[in-house]
Design an enzyme around this catalytic site. Structure first.
Site, PDB file in Angstrom:
ATOM      1  N   GLU A  16       0.868  -1.406  -0.003  1.00  0.00           N
ATOM      2  CA  GLU A  16      -0.119  -0.053  -0.077  1.00  0.00           C
ATOM      3  C   GLU A  16       0.835   1.358   0.075  1.00  0.00           C
ATOM      4  O   GLU A  16       2.049   1.369   0.093  1.00  0.00           O
ATOM      5  CB  GLU A  16      -0.705  -0.061   1.189  1.00  0.00           C
ATOM      6  CG  GLU A  16      -2.073  -0.771   1.094  1.00  0.00           C
ATOM      7  CD  GLU A  16      -3.300   0.259   0.460  1.00  0.00           C
ATOM      8  OE1 GLU A  16      -3.019   1.149  -0.107  1.00  0.00           O
ATOM      9  OE2 GLU A  16      -4.514  -0.472   0.080  1.00  0.00           O
ATOM     10  N   ASP A 197      -9.871   1.615  -3.995  1.00  0.00           N
ATOM     11  CA  ASP A 197      -8.960   1.884  -2.915  1.00  0.00           C
ATOM     12  C   ASP A 197      -7.920   3.035  -3.034  1.00  0.00           C
ATOM     13  O   ASP A 197      -8.432   4.091  -3.166  1.00  0.00           O
ATOM     14  CB  ASP A 197      -8.075   0.222  -3.140  1.00  0.00           C
ATOM     15  CG  ASP A 197      -7.203   0.243  -1.693  1.00  0.00           C
ATOM     16  OD1 ASP A 197      -7.080   1.019  -0.882  1.00  0.00           O
ATOM     17  OD2 ASP A 197      -7.004  -1.058  -1.677  1.00  0.00           O
TER      18      ASP A 197
END
Length: 289
Positions: A16, A197
């Site tokens: 991420e 996301d």
């Protein structure tokens, strides 16, 4: 069709928050589930990492080195790569199942960060602003998972997504005061075709979103219209970031901690990918101190 390449053949559990450092020409990124902050040099093809005692969901760079970190137990500062972390505050100390998740700085150095509520049986996540007095102020509550935080090039628009709701929101933003207002739906994706996301915004104000469990990157214009959908070689791209010397390399993180049936189809899950784009991204804003 755009070509997506493996930049780093790794097996991140939950890659991420890729973030390009234009000063050192390296990419920082996190592996949330392994509590790691990585530093990747694409020219040398070298990746190194720090391991913390808890999950690091997001971070932003500081002007003279170090980071502002959004972790499970709140906000922290570091002054360099191998340095001690200093706690600022934990605005969700009473929410034991929450951790900080996605975040980004505005042009004035404020750090916006949202949280993640793991059970997802109620809307218990929040969106926070850590201001230049190191005070954490609530922006929005009653959320499930905050992702996709971003700012328009002219600093008048603020974005974030509530991923389990498949919705990206657009808000008016006052860069002088840090006020967020006039929330409205920017784009809502069909259920079952991927959740929005992490994001990045290019110099034309187009919003690039990684669709987790959607197997693609989506480019939307400032009015929320889909301009392009780019299939990815993984089912769970997690976030994108513009980088490279000309900011025309799109880095893509992904999740590798996935069911065996999915990994059999997508064996490169967890890798870090790159894709060349025509429109540059923006240099990331840094935390004020």
């Amino acid at each position: 069709m755009r070509k997506i390449d493996i930049a780093l053949n790794t097996k991140a559990a939950l890659g991420e928050c890729p973030r390009w450092d234009e000063k050192t020409q390296v990419l920082y990124w996190t592996d949330i589930n392994r509590c790691q902050l990585h530093r990747f040099d694409p020219v040398a093809n070298q990746d190194e990492y720090l391991t913390f005692k808890e999950e690091i969901g997001c971070f932003s760079l500081r002007p003279y080195g170090g980071f502002i970190l959004g972790m499970r137990s709140g906000f922290y500062l570091t002054s360099g790569w191998h340095t001690q972390i200093e706690k600022i505050c934990d605005p969700e100390v009473h929410l034991k199942q929450n951790r900080l998740n996605d975040g980004r700085c505005d042009a004035a150095g404020r750090f916006f960060c949202g949280s993640y509520y793991a059970p997802k049986d109620e809307s218990a996540a929040n969106l926070w602003q850590l201001n230049t007095e190191l005070e954490a102020n609530l922006v929005y509550d009653n959320l499930l998972t905050v992702n996709g935080i971003g700012f328009s090039p002219d600093n008048t628009t603020f974005y974030y997504s509530n991923s389990p709701k498949h919705t990206i929101y657009q808000c008016d933003y006052n860069i002088k005061t840090g006020a967020v207002s006039n929330r409205r739906v920017f784009h809502e994706f069909p259920i079952g075709q991927g959740r929005p996301d992490g994001c990045a915004i290019d110099i034309n104000g187009n919003y690039w979103s990684a669709l987790f469990e959607g197997g693609r990157i989506v480019k939307l214009n400032p009015k929320g219209k889909i301009l392009e959908e780019i299939p990815t070689p993984i089912h769970c791209p997690s976030m994108v970031a513009f980088g490279g010397p000309d900011l025309q390399t799109l880095f893509i993180t992904s999740a590798g901690e996935r069911p065996d049936t999915e990994l059999a189809i997508y064996p490169h899950s967890g890798c870090l990918f790159t894709m060349q784009v025509d429109t540059p991204g923006m240099i990331e804003h840094r935390f004020f101190m």
